[in-house]
Scaffold this motif. Structure first.
Motif: not given
Length: 177
Positions: A154-177
């Motif tokens: 309802g906000k952004i339509d993405i396909d599964f492969d796009t979701a996988r790659r975006l989840f990887t990037l979301i994980c990178v944003l959550h790295i803490r030292g």
């Protein structure tokens, strides 16, 4: 892991004209990231490369003058929320979506743990052990990708492969030292 080449998706006609529902640029807010290992940096580079090679990214909101892509995306974490700064091809800000990250904390934590095991196993373990860990890693990644698609419905339509790659990037944003 073998990477498939993706062809550029063709433009799609909309009621307002022609659209191109895909990402052409993606940026991670560097202030959101504290530290990255070489392995995680490689994951980030591959995810961005693969995203730009082929993706489906179609915000559901109607933009001025019927703009329907392509898009630039900047991901950032602010006050525990994932901010999706969406811009047009020429960089004009279109909208910012805020996505609460509470439901992603467990999958992110599990993904980091299994990635640590995988990166360690690659250096010292047998191929069978590496494959077993990689299957578990893919399972966690797949589950989190389905969750991301669900949360963006309802906000952004993405396909599964796009979701996988975006989840990887979301994980990178959550790295803490």
């Amino acid at each position: 892991m073998e990477r498939q080449r993706h062809r550029r998706r063709p433009s799609v006609s909309t009621s307002e004209g022609v659209g191109d529902p895909r990402l052409i640029a993606i940026d991670l807010d560097q202030q959101s990231i504290v530290w990255r290992s070489a392995d995680i940096e490689q994951e980030r580079r591959v995810a961005i490369f693969d995203l730009l090679e082929g993706n489906h990214f179609a915000p559901c909101k109607l933009y001025p003058e019927g703009y329907a892509g392509p898009y630039r995306l900047k991901l950032a974490v602010q006050e525990g929320r994932l901010c999706w700064h969406i811009a047009s091809e020429d960089g004009q800000h279109l909208e910012t979506l805020m996505l609460a990250m509470g439901r992603f904390q467990r999958p992110i934590r599990e993904y980091f743990a299994i990635c640590d095991s995988y990166f360690s196993a690659v250096k010292t373990s047998t191929p069978a052990t590496i494959e077993t860990i990689d299957m578990a890693r893919r399972g966690i990644h797949d589950e989190a990708s389905h969750l991301l698609k669900e949360r963006l419905a309802g906000k952004i339509d993405i396909d599964f492969d796009t979701a996988r790659r975006l989840f990887t990037l979301i994980c990178v944003l959550h790295i803490r030292g």
